[in-house]
Design a protein around this motif. Sequence first.
Motif, short mmCIF file in Angstrom:
data_model
loop_
_atom_site.label_atom_id
_atom_site.label_comp_id
_atom_site.label_asym_id
_atom_site.label_seq_id
_atom_site.Cartn_x
_atom_site.Cartn_y
_atom_site.Cartn_z
N ARG A 82 0.84 -1.12 0.05
CA ARG A 82 -0.07 -0.07 -0.07
C ARG A 82 0.79 1.35 -0.01
O ARG A 82 1.76 1.47 0.87
CB ARG A 82 -0.94 0.01 1.14
N PRO A 181 -4.05 13.56 -0.29
CA PRO A 181 -4.60 14.16 0.83
C PRO A 181 -5.09 13.12 1.77
O PRO A 181 -5.83 13.22 3.00
CB PRO A 181 -5.93 14.95 0.40
N GLN A 182 -5.15 11.80 1.18
CA GLN A 182 -5.55 10.67 1.94
C GLN A 182 -4.39 10.13 3.08
O GLN A 182 -4.93 9.37 3.86
CB GLN A 182 -5.92 9.35 1.17
N ALA A 183 -3.58 10.98 3.15
CA ALA A 183 -2.46 10.24 3.95
C ALA A 183 -2.95 10.56 5.34
O ALA A 183 -3.50 11.39 5.92
CB ALA A 183 -1.35 11.34 3.61
N GLY A 184 -2.78 9.47 6.34
CA GLY A 184 -3.26 9.55 7.56
C GLY A 184 -2.12 10.07 8.55
O GLY A 184 -1.07 10.41 7.98
N MET A 185 -2.31 9.78 9.79
CA MET A 185 -1.47 10.35 11.10
C MET A 185 -0.26 9.20 11.40
O MET A 185 -1.13 8.12 11.73
CB MET A 185 -2.16 10.71 11.86
N MET B 1 -9.95 -5.00 -0.38
CA MET B 1 -8.65 -4.95 -0.48
C MET B 1 -7.83 -6.32 -0.17
O MET B 1 -7.02 -6.87 -0.55
CB MET B 1 -7.76 -3.82 0.36
N VAL B 157 1.30 1.49 10.38
CA VAL B 157 -0.20 2.11 10.25
C VAL B 157 -0.20 3.45 10.34
O VAL B 157 0.39 4.07 11.06
CB VAL B 157 -0.65 1.31 11.52
N GLU B 158 -1.19 3.72 9.65
CA GLU B 158 -1.57 5.21 9.78
C GLU B 158 -2.96 5.26 10.29
O GLU B 158 -3.71 4.68 10.06
CB GLU B 158 -1.63 6.06 8.35
N PHE B 159 -3.49 6.56 10.95
CA PHE B 159 -4.65 6.68 11.42
C PHE B 159 -5.28 8.01 11.20
O PHE B 159 -4.33 9.03 10.63
CB PHE B 159 -4.52 6.81 13.14
N LYS B 160 -6.53 7.99 11.56
CA LYS B 160 -7.43 9.19 11.20
C LYS B 160 -8.22 9.37 12.72
O LYS B 160 -8.33 8.57 13.47
CB LYS B 160 -8.27 9.22 10.33
N ASN B 296 -1.42 15.92 16.06
CA ASN B 296 -2.25 16.10 14.88
C ASN B 296 -3.59 15.26 15.05
O ASN B 296 -4.04 14.95 14.25
CB ASN B 296 -1.48 15.48 13.81
N MET B 305 -6.48 3.56 9.36
CA MET B 305 -6.76 3.80 7.99
C MET B 305 -6.81 2.34 7.15
O MET B 305 -5.95 1.51 7.59
CB MET B 305 -5.92 4.73 6.99
N TYR B 306 -7.87 2.12 6.48
CA TYR B 306 -8.02 0.80 5.81
C TYR B 306 -8.81 -0.19 6.70
O TYR B 306 -9.04 -1.17 6.01
CB TYR B 306 -6.75 0.33 5.19
N SER B 425 -14.96 8.19 3.94
CA SER B 425 -13.94 8.02 3.24
C SER B 425 -12.72 8.30 3.40
O SER B 425 -11.50 7.84 2.66
CB SER B 425 -14.31 8.35 1.76
N ASN B 426 -12.42 9.23 4.42
CA ASN B 426 -11.20 9.61 4.63
C ASN B 426 -10.29 8.46 5.24
O ASN B 426 -9.09 8.77 5.45
CB ASN B 426 -11.15 11.02 5.28
#
Lengths: 203, 555
Positions: A82, A181-185, B1, B157-160, B296, B305-306, B425-426
């Motif tokens: 990914r 812009p989809q990049a997360g934290m 996915m 891993v990425e987070f929102k 942040n 995310m995902y 969707s973010n």
Amino acid sequence: MAANAGNKIRNAKLVLLGDVGAGKSSLVLRFVKGQFVEFQESTIGAAFFSQTLAVNDETVKFEIWDTAGQERYHSLAPMYYRGAAAAIVVYDITNPASFTRAKKWVQELQAQGNQNTIVALAGNKADMLDARQVPAEEAKAYAQENGLFFMETSAKTAINVNDIFYEIAKKLLQGQQAPSPQAGMVLNQRPNERTVSSSSCCS
Amino acid sequence: MAEAAADSSNSAVDGGGSNVQNDYPTIDPTSFDVVLCGTGLPESVLAAACAAVGKTVLHVDPSPFYGSLYSSIPLSSLTSFLSPEASPPTSSAAAAASDSRTVVDLHRRSVYSDVETSGTVPEPARRFTVDMVGPRVLYCADEAVDLLLRSGGSHHVEFKSVEGGSLLYWEGCLYPVPDSRQAIFKDTTLKLKEKNILFRFFKLVQAHIAAASASSDETGQGDASTKIPEEDLDLPFVEFLKKQGLPPKMRAVVLYAIAMVDYDQDGADPCDKLTTTREGIQTIALYSSSIGRFANAEGAFIYPMYGHAELPQAFCRCAAVKGALYVLRMPVVALLMDEEKKHFLGARLASGQDILCQQLIIDASYKIPTLDVPFDGSDSWKVVRGVCIISKSVKQGSSNVLVIFPPKSLEEQQVAAVRLLQLSSNLAVCPPGMFISYLSTPCTDVSAGKQSIKKAIDTLFSPQASDGSEGHFETTNESTEDVKPTLIWSCLYVQEITQGTSGSLLSCPMPDEYLDYRNVLGSTKKLFASIYPDEEFLPKKSAPVYADDASDSAE
């Protein structure tokens, strides 16, 4: 990341694919640390490598993911692919089976990743010309048919190692995609303690 | 996915010719300290923990994707995931009686039941990802985050943020949850008296937390006068809140929307589901320390995310970096015991290969052979889960929102809270313009639990083909009435809940009814301690070295 005046730093995730024993980790060790270890055991110990490359007036910082051995029984996780800006599919020029499986990796990559991933095909162990089993012309033709670029490399003698990463960096900079812009934290190791300035009225 | 990964992986495995089913690889070596089967969060954390202390690990999964009961499933595969075909994997021909070994077959079972779907799956179905653990979040300051940081999994891993915060459903309206002093100050729906009461309460709790942590640090005698007395700490939390003068609505805010209590605290029958003040304040402390932990992140909660299957993937990668072997598409079909069935020797894979190991750890979808008692479903706890696809946000302008329905807020028979987590969707779990909402409520009575979920869905969403004039929903933080989101598709199902078990065969905990992973990870740590009592669980320096060679190599 603070960029120098006039200089931009482009971060790029790069993933390695290919058979066990094709020399993926050796390629990275040569590129990042200038090292080569004979008879390296399967990949253990490092999740990422990082290396910065200057191309003309711009800079690319590669975050290189190694498979950690999860490719051995075809158990790479979706997170591996990914967001990869580039991939190097490695095979061993002395091992025809590894070239056959490299093609499978290319197919999987094209099914998994986004269309914009830059894919390089690397025929490694190019120093072992006497033991060659995969003709360079065959691999070159396959690469051209599938939109890849091709180089034969040797992690042992450093032939074309820097060149393949440099070529990827050039292609990345030509692409110049806007960051998604989809990049997360990403969680930081040192969380910032934000002081809450409560502007409350004291009764 | 994950399904796309599965299909691609399968094509990669097969030769150029026909797809040979069950073309299993031979695993080399054939002896390990630990074998794990299933790649849910507990199994994956255990794999990382065992590998981090130098154990040899083989980690397999019957599925072609990571996650087991903690998976993130493409919407198109959800129905088959909930109702898998009954294909008992019989051992292959190598199942003959081995010398000095007894083979005990392992069987799997479905943990899901009572599946109901309605509506039409929107296209493209492959762009929707469903989390089997939902609704679930991470607190910014919780143990899952700390484990990710310690193990190095946080790199992967990425987070929102759940940046829309929490809403409380109360007397037919949605109210923002004032979860901090700053939020209380800004809130426009609270009366001044209510604000003052909450201010005082939060101040009291913060002073107690500070004094408690000061005295636990043994840095002198913490100010005893700011601590809550022991007799109050042992009170039911609801009684303590009444002592502090909180009116019913404020008690609901604190109990169900901040302390995340599940069960009705005002129930007439004195059940053992009462939360103590001590327990309530523990969660409030976690909640408070989560706000602002990451510069942040907005609010207390973050989401991977995902989908949640990213977390097991991250821990599996940590284990692999430390040398663990990974084999997907590989069930374990039997246990190997000595002739008298007294000692555990290893496991038999579906390929027929025998693997020797000291410890086998399985996910909760495997039956445990020693417990021959038939599973008595009527006595067990269950969780009813719902998944909805809706046309717009329940809170205008917000991507990700948590909604709390306190017990009895939907109807008199509602004995437990219902939680709804809306995702956008973010998070890359659905196309732009749509939202996925997860709901859950714990229950012993499946019918009542489902009724609560359906009532919550009907309350918040309009059925499809509703004309705009119907179903106006009053959102009190806005001056105008909002049209309800349209419910495009929904699925309800029931999942049983069991805790992990110890012994020579360890079974990992299932996803529980809670909003976070504290309980699951607590059980996981206990399992690790039961097999390696002298080893540290994911030592603080177990993150791999990030080989950052800063030297530029210019061409």
